[in-house]
Design a protein around this motif. Structure first.
Motif, PDB file in Angstrom:
ATOM      1  N   GLY A   1       0.831  -1.206   0.000  1.00 12.66           N
ATOM      2  CA  GLY A   1       0.000   0.000   0.000  1.00 12.66           C
ATOM      3  C   GLY A   1       0.864   1.254   0.000  1.00 12.66           C
ATOM      4  O   GLY A   1       0.605   2.206  -0.738  1.00 12.66           O
ATOM      5  N   GLN A   2       1.918   1.237   0.802  1.00 11.72           N
ATOM      6  CA  GLN A   2       2.818   2.396   0.852  1.00 11.72           C
ATOM      7  C   GLN A   2       3.488   2.630  -0.505  1.00 11.72           C
ATOM      8  O   GLN A   2       3.810   3.750  -0.855  1.00 11.72           O
ATOM      9  CB  GLN A   2       3.896   2.182   1.922  1.00 11.72           C
ATOM     10  CG  GLN A   2       3.371   2.376   3.338  1.00 11.72           C
ATOM     11  CD  GLN A   2       4.395   2.018   4.405  1.00 11.72           C
ATOM     12  OE1 GLN A   2       5.240   1.143   4.207  1.00 11.72           O
ATOM     13  NE2 GLN A   2       4.295   2.668   5.556  1.00 11.72           N
ATOM     14  N   ALA A   3       3.672   1.531  -1.260  1.00 13.11           N
ATOM     15  CA  ALA A   3       4.315   1.655  -2.573  1.00 13.11           C
ATOM     16  C   ALA A   3       3.317   2.097  -3.644  1.00 13.11           C
ATOM     17  O   ALA A   3       3.686   2.273  -4.802  1.00 13.11           O
ATOM     18  CB  ALA A   3       4.960   0.325  -2.970  1.00 13.11           C
ATOM     19  N   GLY A   4       2.028   2.232  -3.269  1.00 14.68           N
ATOM     20  CA  GLY A   4       1.049   2.786  -4.198  1.00 14.68           C
ATOM     21  C   GLY A   4       0.245   1.765  -4.983  1.00 14.68           C
ATOM     22  O   GLY A   4      -0.496   2.139  -5.895  1.00 14.68           O
ATOM     23  N   HIS A   5       0.340   0.481  -4.664  1.00 12.19           N
ATOM     24  CA  HIS A   5      -0.467  -0.519  -5.369  1.00 12.19           C
ATOM     25  C   HIS A   5      -1.933  -0.404  -4.951  1.00 12.19           C
ATOM     26  O   HIS A   5      -2.246   0.049  -3.850  1.00 12.19           O
ATOM     27  CB  HIS A   5       0.042  -1.933  -5.039  1.00 12.19           C
ATOM     28  CG  HIS A   5       1.394  -2.222  -5.595  1.00 12.19           C
ATOM     29  ND1 HIS A   5       1.620  -2.505  -6.919  1.00 12.19           N
ATOM     30  CD2 HIS A   5       2.616  -2.263  -5.001  1.00 12.19           C
ATOM     31  CE1 HIS A   5       2.904  -2.718  -7.121  1.00 12.19           C
ATOM     32  NE2 HIS A   5       3.543  -2.562  -5.971  1.00 12.19           N
ATOM     33  N   HIS A   6      -2.819  -0.876  -5.812  1.00 12.35           N
ATOM     34  CA  HIS A   6      -4.259  -0.899  -5.503  1.00 12.35           C
ATOM     35  C   HIS A   6      -4.579  -2.248  -4.895  1.00 12.35           C
ATOM     36  O   HIS A   6      -4.497  -3.275  -5.575  1.00 12.35           O
ATOM     37  CB  HIS A   6      -5.078  -0.677  -6.771  1.00 12.35           C
ATOM     38  CG  HIS A   6      -4.711   0.581  -7.480  1.00 12.35           C
ATOM     39  ND1 HIS A   6      -4.853   1.818  -6.896  1.00 12.35           N
ATOM     40  CD2 HIS A   6      -4.169   0.807  -8.689  1.00 12.35           C
ATOM     41  CE1 HIS A   6      -4.421   2.747  -7.717  1.00 12.35           C
ATOM     42  NE2 HIS A   6      -3.990   2.166  -8.817  1.00 12.35           N
TER      43      HIS A   6
ATOM     44  N   GLN B   1      -8.944  -3.965  11.647  1.00 11.53           N
ATOM     45  CA  GLN B   1      -8.050  -2.824  11.896  1.00 11.53           C
ATOM     46  C   GLN B   1      -6.663  -3.024  11.280  1.00 11.53           C
ATOM     47  O   GLN B   1      -5.900  -2.071  11.146  1.00 11.53           O
ATOM     48  CB  GLN B   1      -7.854  -2.596  13.402  1.00 11.53           C
ATOM     49  CG  GLN B   1      -9.114  -2.406  14.212  1.00 11.53           C
ATOM     50  CD  GLN B   1      -9.613  -3.719  14.794  1.00 11.53           C
ATOM     51  OE1 GLN B   1      -9.783  -4.701  14.069  1.00 11.53           O
ATOM     52  NE2 GLN B   1      -9.867  -3.740  16.090  1.00 11.53           N
ATOM     53  N   ALA B   2      -6.326  -4.271  10.949  1.00 10.72           N
ATOM     54  CA  ALA B   2      -4.988  -4.529  10.406  1.00 10.72           C
ATOM     55  C   ALA B   2      -4.898  -4.191   8.917  1.00 10.72           C
ATOM     56  O   ALA B   2      -3.807  -4.169   8.344  1.00 10.72           O
ATOM     57  CB  ALA B   2      -4.610  -6.003  10.620  1.00 10.72           C
ATOM     58  N   VAL B   3      -6.055  -3.936   8.306  1.00  8.23           N
ATOM     59  CA  VAL B   3      -6.059  -3.619   6.870  1.00  8.23           C
ATOM     60  C   VAL B   3      -5.918  -2.103   6.716  1.00  8.23           C
ATOM     61  O   VAL B   3      -6.865  -1.358   6.918  1.00  8.23           O
ATOM     62  CB  VAL B   3      -7.368  -4.125   6.208  1.00  8.23           C
ATOM     63  CG1 VAL B   3      -7.377  -3.800   4.726  1.00  8.23           C
ATOM     64  CG2 VAL B   3      -7.507  -5.624   6.432  1.00  8.23           C
ATOM     65  N   LEU B   4      -4.714  -1.670   6.395  1.00  8.07           N
ATOM     66  CA  LEU B   4      -4.422  -0.233   6.399  1.00  8.07           C
ATOM     67  C   LEU B   4      -4.613   0.415   5.033  1.00  8.07           C
ATOM     68  O   LEU B   4      -4.696   1.632   4.929  1.00  8.07           O
ATOM     69  CB  LEU B   4      -2.975   0.003   6.870  1.00  8.07           C
ATOM     70  CG  LEU B   4      -2.600  -0.561   8.252  1.00  8.07           C
ATOM     71  CD1 LEU B   4      -1.151  -0.219   8.585  1.00  8.07           C
ATOM     72  CD2 LEU B   4      -3.525  -0.022   9.334  1.00  8.07           C
TER      73      LEU B   4
ATOM     74  N   GLY C   1       5.058   0.046  14.743  1.00  8.36           N
ATOM     75  CA  GLY C   1       4.057  -0.197  15.781  1.00  8.36           C
ATOM     76  C   GLY C   1       2.614  -0.061  15.313  1.00  8.36           C
ATOM     77  O   GLY C   1       1.694  -0.031  16.128  1.00  8.36           O
ATOM     78  N   ASP C   2       2.382   0.044  13.996  1.00  9.33           N
ATOM     79  CA  ASP C   2       1.002   0.201  13.497  1.00  9.33           C
ATOM     80  C   ASP C   2       0.208  -1.097  13.571  1.00  9.33           C
ATOM     81  O   ASP C   2      -0.999  -1.076  13.791  1.00  9.33           O
ATOM     82  CB  ASP C   2       1.012   0.669  12.033  1.00  9.33           C
ATOM     83  CG  ASP C   2       1.592   2.059  11.894  1.00  9.33           C
ATOM     84  OD1 ASP C   2       1.544   2.809  12.882  1.00  9.33           O
ATOM     85  OD2 ASP C   2       2.096   2.382  10.795  1.00  9.33           O
ATOM     86  N   ILE C   3       0.870  -2.204  13.288  1.00  7.54           N
ATOM     87  CA  ILE C   3       0.205  -3.510  13.298  1.00  7.54           C
ATOM     88  C   ILE C   3       1.129  -4.529  13.974  1.00  7.54           C
ATOM     89  O   ILE C   3       2.312  -4.247  14.199  1.00  7.54           O
ATOM     90  CB  ILE C   3      -0.163  -4.001  11.866  1.00  7.54           C
ATOM     91  CG1 ILE C   3       0.999  -3.784  10.894  1.00  7.54           C
ATOM     92  CG2 ILE C   3      -1.423  -3.321  11.355  1.00  7.54           C
ATOM     93  CD1 ILE C   3       0.722  -4.262   9.491  1.00  7.54           C
TER      94      ILE C   3
END
Ligand code: UD1
Length: 325
Positions: free
Chosen positions: A22-27, A40-43, A178-180
């Protein structure tokens, strides 16, 4: 950037990988039945609550979202549970993977990254397992994954699908930001259980077997940090997108640590002794599993960043202390 389906993307390994993609911009589209995962783990991207075995649903997702790549994490993973209930494992892990592959092929998915396991090697004859070591699983979990690998290999040979099979050794640790982290209910994984015991969330930690033919008699495993494993998936996908040939790669560091060594590390960082009790060997456990990790470094140019037990235990303890869910 491409359209990617992540099955089991709300679970431990899937969610850490999805964060990087996701951070790399993929859909991203995550398909997860939330039996072990967390909303909640799906960011990033959309979460579709459903089962990977639902072929109608999977066909619809692949078609309407024009999915080019699938990362297939959804699975049951607990070795002793697979010994007690093998048919559940063959249904959930093998049959559903077979059906997913069929959906992928008819919807012209090109790239498939599959979560496999070191458990396919069984009890290795000597030293580290390389990808060409014999496959001889000693528990239904390992067999369920080995059979899935074979199905994938044969189906890919007869179609345009290409794959990377990643054979995970022992995955541990949490997202360094620490996000997930690892919140799987009723977790059985050693480092997770040890952290829970340290923080008083479990009465005690059982050491399953002290009579193995290992240096200190306890089981030896190759623990790999979740962040390095997630990065291996990102690079496996990139490899396929750049036209790489189908391949199978171990994911480990190439060194083993015993149960006792893990306990010592957790005690050192926690600053107190853990409540530990020796128990009989656990069904389906091999004495020692260590990766030969040369192929992944060579093929994917993957370089681990957290190849030390200090970071693995530190991030595990941090998540356990400050868990968001
Ligand atoms: C883990 C994975 C499995 C994968 C394997 C690869 C899960 C749930 N398990 O299994 O899918 O195939 O790595 O090597 O993802 N131990 C104790 N006390 C405990 C828990 C564990 O002594 O409370 C010992 C075990 O007997 C073993 C070692 O610690 O020697 C590691 O066990 P565990 O963390 O459960 O992982 P694996 O069974 O190796």
């Amino acid at each position: 950037m491409s359209n990617i389906l992540i099955t089991g993307g709300a679970g431990y390994i899937g969610s850490h990988t999805a964060k990087k993609l996701g951070q790399a911009g993929h859909h991203l589209t995550t398909l997860d039945n939330l039996s072990k995962g967390f909303r909640q783990a799906v960011l990033f991207g959309d979460l579709i609550e459903g089962d990977v075995g639902d072929m109608e649903l999977v066909d619809d997702i692949l078609k309407t979202r024009q999915i080019a790549s699938v990362l297939h994490f959804a699975a049951l993973t607990v070795v002793p549970e697979s010994v007690e209930n093998p048919l559940l494992y063959y249904w959930n892990n093998t049959s559903k993977t077979r059906n997913l592959i069929e959906c992928c092929i008819r919807n012209r998915v090109r790239n498939f990254v599959f979560s496999s396991t070191a458990a396919v090697y069984g009890i290795p004859e000597s030293g580290a397992c390389s990808e060409t070591s014999p496959l001889a699983p000693i528990n239904p979990y390992g067999t369920s994954k080995m059979m899935s690998e074979i199905i994938l290999r044969d189906a890919a040979a007869a179609s345009e699908l290409r794959f990377v099979v990643l054979r995970y050794f022992n995955v541990a640790g949490s997202d360094p930001d620490g996000d997930i982290g690892q919140s799987t209910p009723n977790a059985t994984l050693l480092i997770k259980v040890a952290c829970e015991a340290a923080l008083g969330k479990r009465e005690k930690l059982y050491v399953f077997g002290t009579d193995y033919a290992t240096a200190d008699g306890t089981g030896v495993r190759d623990y790999i940090h979740i962040d390095d494993l997630a990065q291996a998936h990102v690079q496996a996908l990139q490899y396929l997108q750049e036209g790489g040939r189908s391949t199978t790669l171990n994911c480990g560091y190439g060194r083993g640590l015993s149960v006792r060594e893990i306990i010592n590390e957790v005690e050192d960082q926690h600053g107190a002794a853990l409540p530990v009790e020796v128990a009989p060997r656990r069904a389906g456990d091999p004495p020692s599993l260590i990766a030969c990790a040369d192929a992944i470094k060579e093929t994917l140019k993957w370089q681990p960043k957290y190849d030390n037990i200090t970071d693995i235990v530190r991030t595990s303890l941090a998540w356990e202390r400050d868990r968001k869910w």
